[in-house]
Design an enzyme around this catalytic site. Structure first.
Site, PDB file in Angstrom:
ATOM      1  CB  CYS A  70      -0.906  -0.023   1.238  1.00  0.00           C
ATOM      2  SG  CYS A  70      -2.056   1.353   1.330  1.00  0.00           S
ATOM      3  N   PRO A  71       0.587   2.229  -0.825  1.00  0.00           N
ATOM      4  CG  PRO A  71       0.523   4.479  -1.569  1.00  0.00           C
ATOM      5  CD  PRO A  71       1.331   3.486  -0.721  1.00  0.00           C
TER       6      PRO A  71
END
Length: 81
Positions: free
Chosen positions: A18-19
């Site tokens: 993430c992200p």
């Protein structure tokens, strides 16, 4: 979620956390046409909720399916406009 669809392009984001799966998916889907389906293959378990949230909150994007396998998560996102 179960739908019939043809995959237009596959994006391999295995190893990214993430992200980045969402960032790369957004960039890839921007290159596709309306009705095209992007398959995103990830190893980050957080990508299940991240891509769902991104698709739910983004105009012109529809999450058509998600699959959870052994340490691999597949997401199918359709560009609707």
């Amino acid at each position: 979620m179960s739908a019939e669809f043809d995959i237009t392009e596959t994006l391999d984001v295995k190893g990214a956390s993430c992200p980045m799966p969402v960032v790369k998916a957004k960039s890839a889907i921007d290159e596709l046409g309306a009705g095209d389906v992007l398959e995103v293959v990830a190893t980050d378990p957080g990508s299940m909720s991240d891509i769902d949230g991104w698709a739910s909150g983004t105009e012109g994007i529809e999450l058509v399916d998600q699959e959870e396998g052994d340490d691999v998560y597949k997401h199918y996102v359709r560009k609707t406009e």
